[in-house]
Design a protein around this motif. Structure first.
Motif, PDB file in Angstrom:
ATOM      1  N   SER A 302      -1.820 -33.695  28.195  1.00  0.00           N
ATOM      2  CA  SER A 302      -0.893 -34.335  27.261  1.00  0.00           C
ATOM      3  C   SER A 302      -1.644 -35.306  26.352  1.00  0.00           C
ATOM      4  O   SER A 302      -2.800 -35.641  26.596  1.00  0.00           O
ATOM      5  N   PHE A 303      -0.992 -35.707  25.298  1.00  0.00           N
ATOM      6  CA  PHE A 303      -1.529 -36.738  24.401  1.00  0.00           C
ATOM      7  C   PHE A 303      -0.349 -37.514  23.838  1.00  0.00           C
ATOM      8  O   PHE A 303       0.810 -37.093  23.992  1.00  0.00           O
ATOM      9  N   ASP A 304      -0.666 -38.624  23.172  1.00  0.00           N
ATOM     10  CA  ASP A 304       0.383 -39.532  22.723  1.00  0.00           C
ATOM     11  C   ASP A 304       1.035 -38.997  21.446  1.00  0.00           C
ATOM     12  O   ASP A 304       0.398 -38.943  20.395  1.00  0.00           O
ATOM     13  N   LEU A 305       2.293 -38.632  21.554  1.00  0.00           N
ATOM     14  CA  LEU A 305       2.962 -38.053  20.375  1.00  0.00           C
ATOM     15  C   LEU A 305       3.152 -39.077  19.268  1.00  0.00           C
ATOM     16  O   LEU A 305       3.261 -38.722  18.097  1.00  0.00           O
ATOM     17  N   GLU A 306       3.175 -40.353  19.649  1.00  0.00           N
ATOM     18  CA  GLU A 306       3.281 -41.397  18.619  1.00  0.00           C
ATOM     19  C   GLU A 306       2.025 -41.459  17.767  1.00  0.00           C
ATOM     20  O   GLU A 306       2.032 -41.980  16.666  1.00  0.00           O
ATOM     21  N   LYS A 307       0.938 -40.931  18.334  1.00  0.00           N
ATOM     22  CA  LYS A 307      -0.332 -40.939  17.593  1.00  0.00           C
ATOM     23  C   LYS A 307      -0.752 -39.520  17.237  1.00  0.00           C
ATOM     24  O   LYS A 307      -1.928 -39.162  17.288  1.00  0.00           O
ATOM     25  N   THR A 308       0.235 -38.677  16.961  1.00  0.00           N
ATOM     26  CA  THR A 308      -0.067 -37.282  16.625  1.00  0.00           C
ATOM     27  C   THR A 308       0.379 -37.004  15.195  1.00  0.00           C
ATOM     28  O   THR A 308       1.471 -37.397  14.790  1.00  0.00           O
ATOM     29  N   LEU A 309      -0.498 -36.334  14.466  1.00  0.00           N
ATOM     30  CA  LEU A 309      -0.180 -35.998  13.078  1.00  0.00           C
ATOM     31  C   LEU A 309      -0.093 -34.475  12.944  1.00  0.00           C
ATOM     32  O   LEU A 309      -0.917 -33.749  13.508  1.00  0.00           O
ATOM     33  N   TYR A 310       0.892 -34.030  12.175  1.00  0.00           N
ATOM     34  CA  TYR A 310       1.071 -32.584  11.978  1.00  0.00           C
ATOM     35  C   TYR A 310       0.637 -32.174  10.578  1.00  0.00           C
ATOM     36  O   TYR A 310       1.186 -32.652   9.577  1.00  0.00           O
ATOM     37  N   PHE A 311      -0.365 -31.300  10.541  1.00  0.00           N
ATOM     38  CA  PHE A 311      -0.824 -30.712   9.284  1.00  0.00           C
ATOM     39  C   PHE A 311      -0.398 -29.248   9.283  1.00  0.00           C
ATOM     40  O   PHE A 311      -0.267 -28.641  10.347  1.00  0.00           O
ATOM     41  N   PHE A 312      -0.248 -28.672   8.110  1.00  0.00           N
ATOM     42  CA  PHE A 312       0.044 -27.233   8.088  1.00  0.00           C
ATOM     43  C   PHE A 312      -0.464 -26.601   6.804  1.00  0.00           C
ATOM     44  O   PHE A 312      -0.701 -27.267   5.798  1.00  0.00           O
ATOM     45  N   THR A 313      -0.652 -25.284   6.889  1.00  0.00           N
ATOM     46  CA  THR A 313      -0.866 -24.492   5.689  1.00  0.00           C
ATOM     47  C   THR A 313       0.040 -23.278   5.812  1.00  0.00           C
ATOM     48  O   THR A 313       0.446 -22.917   6.923  1.00  0.00           O
ATOM     49  N   SER A 314       0.377 -22.665   4.694  1.00  0.00           N
ATOM     50  CA  SER A 314       1.290 -21.529   4.754  1.00  0.00           C
ATOM     51  C   SER A 314       1.082 -20.658   3.527  1.00  0.00           C
ATOM     52  O   SER A 314       0.826 -21.166   2.439  1.00  0.00           O
ATOM     53  N   GLY A 315       1.168 -19.356   3.713  1.00  0.00           N
ATOM     54  CA  GLY A 315       1.007 -18.449   2.569  1.00  0.00           C
ATOM     55  C   GLY A 315       0.699 -17.047   3.044  1.00  0.00           C
ATOM     56  O   GLY A 315       0.616 -16.798   4.249  1.00  0.00           O
ATOM     57  N   ARG A 316       0.532 -16.139   2.087  1.00  0.00           N
ATOM     58  CA  ARG A 316       0.189 -14.773   2.487  1.00  0.00           C
ATOM     59  C   ARG A 316      -1.205 -14.742   3.109  1.00  0.00           C
ATOM     60  O   ARG A 316      -2.021 -15.611   2.843  1.00  0.00           O
ATOM     61  N   PHE A 317      -1.451 -13.663   3.843  1.00  0.00           N
ATOM     62  CA  PHE A 317      -2.743 -13.572   4.510  1.00  0.00           C
ATOM     63  C   PHE A 317      -3.813 -13.085   3.528  1.00  0.00           C
ATOM     64  O   PHE A 317      -4.215 -11.923   3.532  1.00  0.00           O
ATOM     65  N   GLU A 318      -4.228 -13.996   2.627  1.00  0.00           N
ATOM     66  CA  GLU A 318      -5.401 -13.713   1.785  1.00  0.00           C
ATOM     67  C   GLU A 318      -6.391 -14.788   2.196  1.00  0.00           C
ATOM     68  O   GLU A 318      -6.384 -15.900   1.667  1.00  0.00           O
ATOM     69  N   PHE A 319      -7.228 -14.438   3.180  1.00  0.00           N
ATOM     70  CA  PHE A 319      -7.975 -15.429   3.955  1.00  0.00           C
ATOM     71  C   PHE A 319      -8.781 -16.407   3.103  1.00  0.00           C
ATOM     72  O   PHE A 319      -8.662 -17.620   3.234  1.00  0.00           O
ATOM     73  N   SER A 320      -9.597 -15.868   2.192  1.00  0.00           N
ATOM     74  CA  SER A 320     -10.394 -16.807   1.398  1.00  0.00           C
ATOM     75  C   SER A 320      -9.653 -17.229   0.130  1.00  0.00           C
ATOM     76  O   SER A 320      -9.805 -18.367  -0.329  1.00  0.00           O
ATOM     77  N   ASN A 321      -8.832 -16.334  -0.478  1.00  0.00           N
ATOM     78  CA  ASN A 321      -8.073 -16.740  -1.666  1.00  0.00           C
ATOM     79  C   ASN A 321      -7.216 -17.975  -1.383  1.00  0.00           C
ATOM     80  O   ASN A 321      -7.127 -18.889  -2.196  1.00  0.00           O
ATOM     81  N   LYS A 322      -6.585 -17.986  -0.228  1.00  0.00           N
ATOM     82  CA  LYS A 322      -5.690 -19.109   0.092  1.00  0.00           C
ATOM     83  C   LYS A 322      -6.454 -20.283   0.709  1.00  0.00           C
ATOM     84  O   LYS A 322      -5.854 -21.299   1.061  1.00  0.00           O
ATOM     85  N   GLY A 323      -7.759 -20.134   0.873  1.00  0.00           N
ATOM     86  CA  GLY A 323      -8.577 -21.245   1.378  1.00  0.00           C
ATOM     87  C   GLY A 323      -8.430 -21.503   2.869  1.00  0.00           C
ATOM     88  O   GLY A 323      -8.703 -22.608   3.336  1.00  0.00           O
ATOM     89  N   TYR A 324      -8.011 -20.483   3.646  1.00  0.00           N
ATOM     90  CA  TYR A 324      -7.905 -20.695   5.101  1.00  0.00           C
ATOM     91  C   TYR A 324      -9.282 -20.938   5.704  1.00  0.00           C
ATOM     92  O   TYR A 324      -9.437 -21.710   6.655  1.00  0.00           O
TER      93      TYR A 324
END
Ligand code: G6P
Ligand code: 1S3
Length: 604
Positions: A302-324
Motif C-alpha cells: 500500500s501507499f498513502d493515497l493522500e500523497k498519490t498523483l494521477y497522471f494519464f494519457t489517452s488516444g489511438r494506438f499510434e505509439f510514437s505519433n502520440k508520444g507514448y
C-alpha cells in the motif's frame, strides 16, 4: 445577365463529413461540438450531410416523416423520386440541426461507372481498393448528386456553401467544380494521409518533409487512392483549410497547395458559475480512482493515497505519433529521480488506448471484487458497532468508553480476516489491466524501462488497452469524469494535427502536457505567453532529439510532483480560466471567414 450570386441573397451552409451521426474519431467531436454555435448563426440554413449507418445513427437520429418545403426538403424528395434512399431529419445532439444521410447501397450499383468517370476525368485510380474506399466513393457521389440538384433548382435564390471535411467526404468535389455547379466550396483536412504514415515510419520525418515525393510514398504505403482524393479536394476547393500551422507545413508537400486559412478546433464549453464546483468534482472522481488503485495495488503493498498523483494519457494506438514512447521514457527518469530524492509521493500513470484484447484480466477483476467484499464487511461491522455502542451508551451510567471489539460478532471478524487473507498476494500488481491478444510496443517498452510496479517504484503504470466508458467495471466513470479525477494529462505527441485530449483537460481545469508538434500546442504558444504558468506545458519536439525531449518532460513532471496541494489547486483554477478561448462561439469566426472567402471566390 443577372448574376446567380448577389449580396442580398440568403445563404445556405452544408457541412459534409463521414462522421456526421457516425462517431469514429476526432472529426465527430469537431462537427458535433460546433453545432450549437453554427445553429446560433445559421438557424435552419445549416444542414449536415453524412452517410447512413442504421446502428450508429439509431440513438442520434430522428426522421422527419414528410419532407418540408425548404430547399433541402424539396431536394430530398427529388432524390427519392430518382430512386435513391435518403434520410432526412434531426441530429439529436445539442443544437439539433437538420441532417441528410445517404444510404450508400443506393449508389453501389453504379460504383464501376463512378470509378470509371473519376479515372477519366481526374486520373483517380481506384483499382483494388479496400471496401471502405468504395463506401467513401458512394458517399461522395451521393453528396455530389444532392448538391447539384440543390444548386440547379435553388441557386438563383440562395447562395450555397458546401464545407467538406477530410477526403472521406470529398470524392464528389472535383466533379462539382468541373461541372461549374453553383456552390462555393471549402475543404478542410484534419491530417494528411501521408503525414500520418510517414511520421510513424520515417525517422526524422520533419527534417525530410520538404523532400518527399508524394506519389512514390503513397504507392509505397498502398494509399495512392486516398492520397489522390485528398490532393484533388485540396486543389479544387475554392478555399482550402486545415486545423493548424503544424499540418499546413505538410499540405504543400503532400497536397500541392498551401492552405488559405487555419481553422482551429474548439469545444462547446459550459463553465460553472463558481470555481469551487469543478474543484469539488475533482475530489469526487478522484475518490473513484482511489477505489480502483486500492483494488489494484493494495493487495500487494500500500501507499498513502493522500500523497498519490494521477497522471494519464489517452488516444489511438499510434505509439510514437502520440508520444507514448516519450512519455514512458520520461516516467522512467522521473521514477529514478523521485527515488533518489527519497520522495514518499506516488505517481500512478494511466496509459489509456485501444488495442485488441481477450478480456479484462481475471485477477484484476477478482481483486476488485474482493476489495468490494472487504468494504461491505467493514460497513456491516460499522453498523453493528454503531447500533451496539448506542444501546450500551444509552443504558449505561458509566461514562467510560466501552471496548468496541466486544461489539463485533465472531462471524464478521472471521469473514473480514478470511477475505483479507485471500486477497493479499505477493505478486506484483499487473501493469496491464487486460489480457492482450499479443504483446505490443507499449508492454515491451514498459518491461524494458523496468516500470513493472515494484513496491520501491515511485511511478506505477496502469496500461488500460480500452477507452474509458462508464460501463467499464474497473473505474465506473465516463471519460470526462476520469479526466476530472486525475491531476495531469500527458500528451507530448510527435504527430498531431490538432489534438483534442489536452484541450479536454483544460476545459475541466486539469493541467496538461502537450507538444509544439501538436496543433493545439502550437496554437497556444501563438496566442498566450504565460501558458506554462497557467498549467499548459509544451514539450519541444521540433528542435530537440528524443533524448532531450524526454529530459524536458521528466523535468516538467518532477517539478509537478513537488508542487504543494495549495499550488495544484491554484493552478487548476488558472488552467480552467483559459477554457473560454476555445469555445466555438469564439472560434466559429474562423469558419465564418472561410465561408465568406469561398463565396467571394465563387462569385464571377
Ligand atoms: C479540490 C478541493 C479541495 C481538495 C483538493 C485536492 O481543490 O476543493 O478540497 O483538497 O481538490 O487536490 P489534489 O490536487 O490534492 O487532488
Ligand atoms: C484528426 O483525428 P486524429 O486523432 O486521427 O482530427 C482531429 C480533429 O481535427 C485532430 O484533433 C487530430 O489531431 C487528428 O488526428
Amino acid at each position: 445577365m443577372e448574376s446567380v450570386f448577389s449580396t442580398s441573397k440568403r445563404k445556405l451552409l452544408l457541412e459534409l463529413a463521414w462522421e456526421v451521426c457516425n462517431q469514429v474519431g476526432g472529426i465527430y467531436t469537431v462537427i458535433r461540438s460546433k453545432v450549437p454555435a453554427m445553429v446560433e448563426k445559421w438557424g435552419d440554413d445549416y444542414v449536415c450531410l453524412g452517410p447512413y449507418f442504421p446502428q450508429r445513427a439509431a440513438a442520434e437520429y430522428e426522421p422527419i416523416t414528410e419532407p418540408d418545403e425548404t430547399e433541402i426538403g424539396q431536394t430530398v424528395r427529388k432524390m427519392r423520386q430518382m430512386g435513391y434512399a435518403v434520410e432526412y431529419g434531426y441530429w439529436l445532439v445539442t443544437g439539433r440541426p437538420k441532417i441528410v444521410l445517404f444510404h450508400l447501397e443506393s449508389f453501389i450499383p453504379q460504383l464501376n461507372q463512378i470509378k470509371h468517370d473519376l479515372w477519366e476525368r481526374h486520373q483517380l485510380s481506384t483499382l483494388g481498393v479496400e471496401e471502405l474506399v468504395n463506401q467513401v466513393i458512394a458517399f461522395g457521389e451521393a453528396a455530389r448528386v444532392f448538391i447539384k440538384l440543390l444548386a440547379d433548382d435553388h441557386a438563383r435564390r440562395v447562395d450555397l456553401v458546401a464545407h467538406f471535411h477530410e477526403w472521406m467526404a470529398s470524392t464528389g468535389l472535383p466533379d462539382l467544380r468541373r461541372e461549374n455547379v453553383k456552390v462555393a466550396t471549402v475543404f478542410t483536412t484534419h491530417a494528411t494521409m501521408l503525414g500520418r504514415y510517414l511520421a510513424q515510419n520515417e525517422e526524422g520525418f520533419y527534417g525530410k518533409l520538404p523532400f518527399f515525393d508524394w506519389q512514390r510514398e503513397a504507392r509505397h504505403y498502398g494509399i495512392e487512392t486516398q492520397a489522390t482524393i485528398e490532393r484533388l479536394a485540396a486543389q479544387q476547393a475554392h478555399v482550402f483549410t486545415t486545423v493548424s500551422d503544424v499540418t499546413a507545413r505538410e499540405c504543400e508537400v503532400f497536397l500541392g497547395r498551401n492552405p488559405d486559412l487555419i481553422l482551429p478546433n474548439g469545444l462547446n464549453i459550459m463553465r460553472f458559475t463558481a470555481v469551487h464546483e469543478f474543484q469539488n468534482l475533482h475530489v469526487k472522481y478522484k475518490a473513484k480512482i482511489h477505489e480502483f488503485v486500492m483494488g489494484h495495488f493494495f493487495q500487494t503493498y500500500s501507499f498513502d493515497l493522500e500523497k498519490t498523483l494521477y497522471f494519464f494519457t489517452s488516444g489511438r494506438f499510434e505509439f510514437s505519433n502520440k508520444g507514448y514512447d516519450l512519455t514512458l521514457e520520461a516516467l522512467a527518469r522521473l521514477n529514478w529521480r523521485m527515488r533518489e530524492a527519497n520522495m514518499d509521493t506516488t505517481v500512478v500513470m494511466f496509459m489509456v488506448t485501444k488495442q485488441p484484447y481477450h478480456s479484462i484480466n481475471p485477477d484484476v477483476l477478482h481483486s476488485r471484487a474482493l476489495l468490494e467484499e472487504i468494504q461491505e464487511t467493514c460497513e456491516a461491522i460499522e453498523q453493528q458497532v454503531g447500533e451496539r455502542l448506542f444501546e450500551a451508551a444509552a443504558s449505561s451510567s458509566d461514562i467510560a468508553m466501552p471496548d468496541l471489539n466486544s461489539f463485533v460478532d465472531e462471524y464478521w471478524r472471521l469473514r473480514l480476516r478470511r477475505t483479507i487473507q485471500s486477497w493479499k498476494t505477493k505478486q506484483l500488481p499487473r501493469f496491464v489491466t487486460h489480457d492482450l491478444v499479443q504483446e505490443d510496443a507499449m508492454t515491451r517498452f514498459i518491461r524494458q524501462a523496468k516500470l513493472v510496479n515494484n513496491e520501491f517504484d515511485r511511478v506505477k503504470i496502469v496500461y488500460h488497452p480500452d477507452f474509458i466508458a462508464s460501463t467499464n467495471p474497473l473505474f465506473g466513470l465516463d471519460y470526462g469524469q476520469f479526466v476530472r479525477g486525475c491531476h495531469l494529462g500527458v500528451f507530448p505527441s510527435y504527430y498531431e494535427p490538432w489534438g483534442y485530449t489536452p484541450l479536454e483537460c483544460v476545459v475541466r481545469g486539469i493541467p496538461t502536457v502537450t507538444s509544439d508538434q501538436s496543433g493545439f500546442g502550437d496554437f497556444i504558444m501563438q496566442i498566450m505567453r504565460d501558458y506554462e504558468n497557467r498549467g499548459i506545458y509544451v514539450v519541444n519536439r521540433r528542435t530537440q532529439s528524443f533524448n532531450e525531449a524526454a529530459d524536458q518532460l521528466a523535468n516538467i513532471l518532477f517539478r509537478f510532483v513537488r508542487m504543494s496541494q495549495r499550488d495544484r489547486i491554484a493552478q487548476r483554477n488558472r488552467v480552467e480560466s483559459i477554457a473560454e478561448v476555445f469555445d466555438w462561439t469564439n472560434l466559429r469566426s474562423y469558419y465564418d471567414t472561410a465561408h465568406d472567402l469561398a463565396l467571394k471566390r465563387r462569385k464571377p
